[in-house]
Enzyme design. Sequence first.
Site, PDB file in Angstrom:
ATOM      1  N   ALA A 156      42.954  31.606  38.100  1.00 56.15           N
ATOM      2  CA  ALA A 156      44.277  31.979  39.120  1.00 56.15           C
ATOM      3  C   ALA A 156      43.721  32.100  40.842  1.00 56.15           C
ATOM      4  O   ALA A 156      44.233  31.751  41.463  1.00 56.15           O
ATOM      5  CB  ALA A 156      44.680  33.142  38.727  1.00 56.15           C
ATOM      6  N   TYR A 157      42.684  32.668  40.916  1.00 55.66           N
ATOM      7  CA  TYR A 157      41.917  32.960  41.972  1.00 55.66           C
ATOM      8  C   TYR A 157      41.606  31.537  42.865  1.00 55.66           C
ATOM      9  O   TYR A 157      41.957  31.350  44.083  1.00 55.66           O
ATOM     10  CB  TYR A 157      40.499  33.738  42.037  1.00 55.66           C
ATOM     11  CG  TYR A 157      39.889  34.154  43.361  1.00 55.66           C
ATOM     12  CD1 TYR A 157      40.713  34.879  44.217  1.00 55.66           C
ATOM     13  CD2 TYR A 157      38.653  33.574  43.682  1.00 55.66           C
ATOM     14  CE1 TYR A 157      40.091  35.026  45.431  1.00 55.66           C
ATOM     15  CE2 TYR A 157      38.119  33.719  44.747  1.00 55.66           C
ATOM     16  CZ  TYR A 157      38.845  34.540  45.769  1.00 55.66           C
ATOM     17  OH  TYR A 157      38.114  34.836  46.783  1.00 55.66           O
ATOM     18  N   ALA A 158      40.916  30.514  42.107  1.00 54.87           N
ATOM     19  CA  ALA A 158      40.562  29.451  42.577  1.00 54.87           C
ATOM     20  C   ALA A 158      41.731  28.513  42.851  1.00 54.87           C
ATOM     21  O   ALA A 158      42.079  27.925  43.802  1.00 54.87           O
ATOM     22  CB  ALA A 158      39.512  28.615  41.530  1.00 54.87           C
ATOM     23  N   SER A 160      44.838  29.821  43.725  1.00 51.51           N
ATOM     24  CA  SER A 160      45.496  30.234  45.051  1.00 51.51           C
ATOM     25  C   SER A 160      44.762  29.565  46.261  1.00 51.51           C
ATOM     26  O   SER A 160      45.255  29.413  47.459  1.00 51.51           O
ATOM     27  CB  SER A 160      45.562  31.963  45.022  1.00 51.51           C
ATOM     28  OG  SER A 160      44.237  32.226  45.332  1.00 51.51           O
ATOM     29  N   LYS A 161      43.407  29.615  46.076  1.00 52.34           N
ATOM     30  CA  LYS A 161      42.330  29.117  47.345  1.00 52.34           C
ATOM     31  C   LYS A 161      42.554  27.751  47.358  1.00 52.34           C
ATOM     32  O   LYS A 161      42.307  27.131  48.580  1.00 52.34           O
ATOM     33  CB  LYS A 161      40.936  29.684  47.359  1.00 52.34           C
ATOM     34  CG  LYS A 161      40.791  31.277  47.142  1.00 52.34           C
ATOM     35  CD  LYS A 161      41.488  31.767  48.578  1.00 52.34           C
ATOM     36  CE  LYS A 161      41.161  33.269  48.546  1.00 52.34           C
ATOM     37  NZ  LYS A 161      41.625  33.764  49.690  1.00 52.34           N
TER      38      LYS A 161
END
Length: 249
Positions: A156-158, A160-161
């Site tokens: 999820a974090y990657a 978003s980035k």
Amino acid sequence: MPIQSPMDQRVAIVTGGSRGIGRQVAERLAADGFAVVVGYAGNKDAADDVVKTIEAAGGSAYAARADVGDETAVAALFDLAEATYGGIDAVVHAAGRMLLSPVAELDLGELDALYHTNIRGTFVVDQQAVRRLRPGGALVNFSTSVVGLAFPGYGAYAASKGAVEALTLILARELRGRDVTVNAVAPGPTATELFLDGKDEETIARLAAQPPLERLGTPQDIAGVVSFLVGPEGRWINGQVVRANGGII
């Protein structure tokens, strides 16, 4: 409220400026001669402490609260910066949220909160930045080296980035003729509260051993990259993602 700055004063807004990398960026840009608006989401005491540190060193700063995903609050933050200092020359969007979970176990409510800050927040801040930055200005977004490293648990974090990187490259091209640079910094493992939270010593040691330099990055390392990108020597760097990770491949 700080006094009006001289007309030649360069001015920077740093979101997420109350802690971690954002704090170090705010203090570094103040040392570089910028008046700094320290954007924060909720920890007023931490933001005020950054301002006190900057002022004690002879700089000018004030703290302003804004949820980066709230377009009204962010517009008000930019309005206040312009009213106080006369204009804006650099915007560093360091505010972010991290969520670690295997994709199969991901709570979609937490995913929405993550994307509110990391994706919508970047669009909201960048939209104000590109409307208001003066000629010669710079916009710096924050990505992560995990986009390329693809560590399990960071889906999820990657993701978003990855959106942040795409937006950064497109904005650099949309601003043709404006004399404004747009870049992203993508740190690797960096010793911040956000990174260290929830990790045991074995995990931290393993991550620290990955770069050829065999250590974690520091917020000061990343602040130095930002200082270069928004400074006069970084003017020819545009539309790039700088992977500041000590050489992890």
